[in-house]
Write a protein that holds these residues in place. Structure first.
Motif, PDB file in Angstrom:
ATOM      1  N   THR A   1       2.018   4.983  -7.512  1.00  0.00           N
ATOM      2  CA  THR A   1       2.541   6.341  -8.049  1.00  0.00           C
ATOM      3  C   THR A   1       3.973   6.207  -7.994  1.00  0.00           C
ATOM      4  O   THR A   1       4.632   7.020  -8.805  1.00  0.00           O
ATOM      5  CB  THR A   1       1.863   7.536  -7.050  1.00  0.00           C
ATOM      6  OG1 THR A   1       0.394   7.695  -7.421  1.00  0.00           O
ATOM      7  CG2 THR A   1       2.690   8.737  -7.471  1.00  0.00           C
ATOM      8  N   SER A   2       4.622   5.765  -6.885  1.00  0.00           N
ATOM      9  CA  SER A   2       6.035   5.820  -6.729  1.00  0.00           C
ATOM     10  C   SER A   2       6.767   5.107  -7.950  1.00  0.00           C
ATOM     11  O   SER A   2       7.851   5.324  -8.243  1.00  0.00           O
ATOM     12  CB  SER A   2       6.480   5.213  -5.412  1.00  0.00           C
ATOM     13  OG  SER A   2       6.022   5.921  -4.402  1.00  0.00           O
ATOM     14  N   TRP A   3       5.696   3.988  -8.432  1.00  0.00           N
ATOM     15  CA  TRP A   3       6.380   3.241  -9.516  1.00  0.00           C
ATOM     16  C   TRP A   3       6.241   4.234 -10.781  1.00  0.00           C
ATOM     17  O   TRP A   3       7.207   4.086 -11.770  1.00  0.00           O
ATOM     18  CB  TRP A   3       5.308   1.829  -9.870  1.00  0.00           C
ATOM     19  CG  TRP A   3       5.977   1.097 -10.858  1.00  0.00           C
ATOM     20  CD1 TRP A   3       6.758   0.203 -10.830  1.00  0.00           C
ATOM     21  CD2 TRP A   3       5.447   1.291 -12.217  1.00  0.00           C
ATOM     22  NE1 TRP A   3       6.970  -0.693 -12.122  1.00  0.00           N
ATOM     23  CE2 TRP A   3       6.233   0.028 -12.796  1.00  0.00           C
ATOM     24  CE3 TRP A   3       4.530   1.882 -13.098  1.00  0.00           C
ATOM     25  CZ2 TRP A   3       5.971  -0.138 -14.187  1.00  0.00           C
ATOM     26  CZ3 TRP A   3       4.330   1.733 -14.514  1.00  0.00           C
ATOM     27  CH2 TRP A   3       5.254   0.682 -14.957  1.00  0.00           C
TER      28      TRP A   3
ATOM     29  N   GLU B   1       7.142   2.747   3.919  1.00  0.00           N
ATOM     30  CA  GLU B   1       6.791   1.432   4.606  1.00  0.00           C
ATOM     31  C   GLU B   1       6.040   0.422   3.799  1.00  0.00           C
ATOM     32  O   GLU B   1       5.685  -0.617   4.266  1.00  0.00           O
ATOM     33  CB  GLU B   1       5.806   1.956   5.896  1.00  0.00           C
ATOM     34  CG  GLU B   1       6.131   2.873   6.761  1.00  0.00           C
ATOM     35  CD  GLU B   1       7.211   2.351   7.746  1.00  0.00           C
ATOM     36  OE1 GLU B   1       7.266   1.014   7.624  1.00  0.00           O
ATOM     37  OE2 GLU B   1       7.789   3.302   8.408  1.00  0.00           O
ATOM     38  N   THR B   2       5.977   0.680   2.313  1.00  0.00           N
ATOM     39  CA  THR B   2       5.301   0.006   1.527  1.00  0.00           C
ATOM     40  C   THR B   2       5.824  -1.765   1.724  1.00  0.00           C
ATOM     41  O   THR B   2       6.904  -1.941   1.373  1.00  0.00           O
ATOM     42  CB  THR B   2       5.234   0.200  -0.010  1.00  0.00           C
ATOM     43  OG1 THR B   2       4.651   1.540   0.207  1.00  0.00           O
ATOM     44  CG2 THR B   2       4.530  -0.524  -0.773  1.00  0.00           C
ATOM     45  N   ALA B   3       5.109  -2.672   2.034  1.00  0.00           N
ATOM     46  CA  ALA B   3       5.239  -4.039   2.342  1.00  0.00           C
ATOM     47  C   ALA B   3       6.227  -4.540   1.249  1.00  0.00           C
ATOM     48  O   ALA B   3       7.127  -5.031   1.154  1.00  0.00           O
ATOM     49  CB  ALA B   3       4.346  -4.776   2.884  1.00  0.00           C
TER      50      ALA B   3
ATOM     51  N   LYS C   1      -8.750   7.320 -11.132  1.00  0.00           N
ATOM     52  CA  LYS C   1      -9.583   6.062 -10.763  1.00  0.00           C
ATOM     53  C   LYS C   1      -9.587   5.994  -9.106  1.00  0.00           C
ATOM     54  O   LYS C   1     -10.657   5.695  -8.497  1.00  0.00           O
ATOM     55  CB  LYS C   1      -8.457   4.888 -11.037  1.00  0.00           C
ATOM     56  CG  LYS C   1      -8.449   4.273 -12.509  1.00  0.00           C
ATOM     57  CD  LYS C   1      -8.071   3.013 -12.539  1.00  0.00           C
ATOM     58  CE  LYS C   1      -6.593   3.446 -13.151  1.00  0.00           C
ATOM     59  NZ  LYS C   1      -5.846   2.417 -13.870  1.00  0.00           N
ATOM     60  N   GLU C   2      -8.540   6.522  -8.496  1.00  0.00           N
ATOM     61  CA  GLU C   2      -8.473   6.499  -7.020  1.00  0.00           C
ATOM     62  C   GLU C   2      -9.443   7.050  -6.376  1.00  0.00           C
ATOM     63  O   GLU C   2     -10.014   6.940  -5.449  1.00  0.00           O
ATOM     64  CB  GLU C   2      -7.192   7.057  -6.503  1.00  0.00           C
ATOM     65  CG  GLU C   2      -5.896   5.924  -6.744  1.00  0.00           C
ATOM     66  CD  GLU C   2      -4.593   6.490  -6.069  1.00  0.00           C
ATOM     67  OE1 GLU C   2      -4.308   7.487  -6.263  1.00  0.00           O
ATOM     68  OE2 GLU C   2      -4.010   5.952  -4.965  1.00  0.00           O
ATOM     69  N   ILE C   3      -9.665   8.405  -6.914  1.00  0.00           N
ATOM     70  CA  ILE C   3     -10.618   9.372  -5.802  1.00  0.00           C
ATOM     71  C   ILE C   3     -11.856   9.479  -6.600  1.00  0.00           C
ATOM     72  O   ILE C   3     -12.782  10.299  -5.772  1.00  0.00           O
ATOM     73  CB  ILE C   3      -9.877  10.662  -5.722  1.00  0.00           C
ATOM     74  CG1 ILE C   3      -9.520  11.440  -6.970  1.00  0.00           C
ATOM     75  CG2 ILE C   3      -8.616  10.475  -4.938  1.00  0.00           C
ATOM     76  CD1 ILE C   3      -9.211  13.084  -6.683  1.00  0.00           C
TER      77      ILE C   3
HETATM   78  O1  M6R Z   1       4.211   5.107   0.056  1.00  0.00           O
HETATM   79  P1  M6R Z   1       4.497   4.448  -1.113  1.00  0.00           P
HETATM   80  O2  M6R Z   1       4.990   5.595  -2.321  1.00  0.00           O
HETATM   81  O3  M6R Z   1       5.547   3.260  -1.471  1.00  0.00           O
HETATM   82  O4  M6R Z   1       3.290   3.895  -1.879  1.00  0.00           O
HETATM   83  C1  M6R Z   1       3.020   3.242  -3.066  1.00  0.00           C
HETATM   84  C2  M6R Z   1       1.612   3.107  -3.473  1.00  0.00           C
HETATM   85  O5  M6R Z   1       0.791   2.628  -2.597  1.00  0.00           O
HETATM   86  C3  M6R Z   1       1.174   4.651  -3.499  1.00  0.00           C
HETATM   87  O6  M6R Z   1       1.601   5.268  -4.642  1.00  0.00           O
HETATM   88  C4  M6R Z   1      -0.217   4.553  -3.935  1.00  0.00           C
HETATM   89  O7  M6R Z   1      -0.481   4.253  -5.519  1.00  0.00           O
HETATM   90  C5  M6R Z   1      -1.042   6.003  -4.023  1.00  0.00           C
HETATM   91  N1  M6R Z   1      -2.440   5.879  -3.281  1.00  0.00           N
HETATM   92  C6  M6R Z   1      -1.260   6.507  -5.371  1.00  0.00           C
HETATM   93  O8  M6R Z   1      -1.665   7.947  -5.178  1.00  0.00           O
END
Ligand code: M6R
Length: 614
Positions: free
Chosen positions: A307-309, A356-358, A493-495
């Motif tokens: 989502t952040s992308w 925290e996303t690796a 998709k996710e939920i």
């Molecule tokens: O914490 P972040 O924003 O870095 O996370 C990035 C993705 O893992 C996060 O946006 C993921 O796609 C979510 N589950 C979206 O709903």
């Protein structure tokens, strides 16, 4: 991935651990476990599944002890079963350990330890670490703190750990590298946790442990912070600003629904104090120090995941459109491995809710080495990405607990819109009056979201009932609505586990149109923009093939009303801000479809909120 919690003091540890694990469950819910120490005996209880399953199993056990650790797991090494659940015990059973992260050289260490007679019960990398600590303690004849420290010098990878030994009943140890760990300091009691949520109701005094640091916590209230190279550090004790209400459901059935409804406030909080409409100015204190470098950069490269992308893609559209600066958007995981051409002329904007996303963190580290300036746009205060960045802005959306991101996304877009306007103001690409118009419109967004929530929710519930059994969905939009379409598809998709694709509406005819038949729901984002007429042509193409058109359109759009099966009306706004408004019905649609399908909305299968592994 994984949530960890630890306690040492004079209270019963078990209730603190269980409550903490429930708050950390968004980080993983494949299995859960606790270990408590009482009268020299360790009680170890673990179970496959959720924390509630663990509670069920533990109901008839003795759970006493005022020293304990707890873990909720998102499986990496080994399937999600009881044996692989944490805590893991050493060979003798004297030492127990919980871990969030990945020990990359676990196989090598495991084979050395196996040759020395250690017998491993699980498939995990974590068990290797606890065995290694025991082996070192045996050889060095040292205390547990030294054994942990020496062991951490032998492992590569990422970890946040909590560990204790029954031979030292008054000591709890925590350490981190690459995975988050917070120390909560109470009155002669200490808490360890992956985030502040398990700590908040006991103390507001916290220390964010840094990479390669460990804490040795004594029951008498003394503690020591040092590096794993044995260098003493002075702890920086901070006051938590988090409020307990922010991490509770507040009467909503799910965190996701609560967070969808919080968006008027979260956007208001994200924008508050950053806007001076009268003077047509944007105040982003976190960026000012680097103003010259940002304005003179050759390129802005946005790195993010999920989502952040999508927020990053919108930022590309906004910064190029409004500020005429050169932007690229990269999946952090691809960027870091594809050997990109970057140097000190480039600016990196890293976007992350969790911080925290690796993959995003690793992309930052790689770009730093090439001399890039790093700006972080993050939600979680004190998390790793802001700390690894040179500067940046927090999004102030408040804690987001539902795994599917909602309010964090719209706050990211709001803050990135301000970044675009700030660059535009500095570069002079927009007039003062145009900036004032944009800012005025941004300030209206919270009330427009309130209108959408009150006017469309029951209609969306009915639409969800109609399409709950669909196997596929298409989400189409042009311009600013394309990233919003991608985000809408990801949410579904996710939920709900329904396959969904987001596409630029005009691209449909280059392939996806083959999928359209009378069973295919197609969600069109059709706001009143320069692309309206063109998007309407795409709607016609779908309608002609009997696709089921669900349109998200501006109020009073008569053209679309004649073509779509359902029209969800949203207020008009600036083109660049329309994705924020369009996202609200998309979030509600995915939420209610998931509810109709009986899915666990807050904890969708296989996912975790914070992806701290590659
Ligand atoms: O914490 P972040 O924003 O870095 O996370 C990035 C993705 O893992 C996060 O946006 C993921 O796609 C979510 N589950 C979206 O709903």
């Amino acid at each position: 991935m994984c949530g960890i919690v630890g306690y040492i003091g004079s209270r019963e540890a078990y209730p603190i651990l269980i409550k903490g694990l429930k708050r950390l469950e968004y980080r993983g819910y494949d299995s859960a476990g606790v270990a408590m120490l009482q009268d020299g005996n360790i009680t170890l209880i673990k179970e496959k599944g959720k924390v509630s399953d663990l509670e069920g199993l533990a109901s008839s056990s003795n759970k006493s002890g005022s020293l304990g650790i707890g873990h909720t797991r998102w499986a990496t090494h080994g399937p999600p079963n009881q044996v692989n659940a944490h805590p893991h015990a050493s060979q003798s059973g004297d030492i127990v350990l919980i871990h969030n992260g990945i020990i990359e050289n676990y196989a090598t260490i495991k084979s050395v330890l196996t040759s020395k007679g250690y017998i491993f019960r699980s498939d995990t990398d974590t068990e290797v670490l606890v065995m290694l600590i025991e082996e070192i303690q045996k050889n060095e004849k040292c205390d547990i703190a030294k054994a942990v420290r020496l062991a951490l010098n032998e492992v590569t990878g990422a970890y946040a750990i909590a560990v204790f030994s029954k031979k030292e009943p008054d000591v709890l140890i925590g350490a981190r590298k690459g995975s988050p760990l917070i120390l909560g300091i109470g009155e002669k009691e200490f808490f360890l946790a992956s985030d502040a949520s398990p700590v908040i109701e006991y103390t507001k005094k916290v220390v964010y442990i840094n990479d390669e640091e460990m804490v040795v916590l004594q029951r008498n209230g003394e503690f020591e912070l040092k590096t794993i190279q044995n260098e003493r550090k002075t702890p920086y004790i901070q006051e938590l600003e988090l409020k307990l209400e922010a991490i509770e459901k507040g009467g909503y059935e799910h965190f996701m629904l609560k967070e969808i409804h919080e968006q008027p406030k979260s956007i208001y909080d994200s924008v508050r104090g950053r806007v001076d409409i009268e003077n047509g100015k944007i105040k982003l204190g976190g960026l000012e120090e680097y103003e010259n470098r940002i304005m003179n950069s050759r390129r802005i490269i946005i790195v993010a995941c999920g989502t952040s992308w999508h927020a990053g893609l919108l930022a590309e559209y906004m910064i190029e459109d409004l500020a005429r600066a050169n932007v690229e958007v990269e999946y952090a995981s691809e960027f870091r491995y594809r050997n990109p051409v970057i140097d000190k002329e480039d600016i990196i904007i890293a976007i992350s809710q969790s911080g925290e996303t690796a993959d995003t963190l690793a992309a930052i580290e790689m770009a730093k080495k090439q001399g890039c300036l790093i700006l972080g746009i993050c939600n979680v205060v004190g998390s790793s990405i802001p700390r690894a960045s040179d500067a940046g802005c927090y999004t102030h959306a408040g804690p987001e607990i539902g795994v599917a991101s909602t309010k964090a996304f719209t706050s990211q877009v709001s803050v990135l819109f301000l970044v675009a306007l700030w660059i535009a103001e500095n570069k002079g690409t927009l007039s003062k009056s145009r900036i004032q118009e944009y800012l005025t419109e941004l300030e209206l967004i919270p009330s427009k979201i309130e209108t959408i929530l009150s006017e469309t929710e029951s209609q969306i519930k009915a639409i969800a009932k109609e399409y709950k059994d669909a196997s596929n969905f298409l989400y189409l939009g042009r311009g600013y609505n394309f990233p919003a379409a991608l985000e809408g598809a990801l949410k579904l998709k996710e939920i709900s586990y329904i396959h969904a694709e987001g596409y630029p509406a005009a691209e449909m005819k280059h392939g996806p149109i083959a999928l359209i038949d009378d069973e295919m729901p197609v969600v069109f984002l059709v706001n009143n923009s320069s692309a309206h007429e063109k998007t309407i042509s795409n709607v016609q193409e779908v309608a002609a093939r009997k696709g089921q058109v669900i349109a998200i359109a501006n109020k009073g759009d008569k053209v679309i009303a004649g073509m779509a099966k359902h029209v969800i009306e949203i207020p008009e706004t600036e083109d660049a801000l329309s994705p924020i408004l369009a996202s609200i019905p998309l979030q509600l649609l995915s939420y209610y479809i998931a509810i109709e399908r009986g899915c666990n909305v807050d904890q969708p299968r296989n996912l975790a909120k914070s992806v701290t592994v590659e």
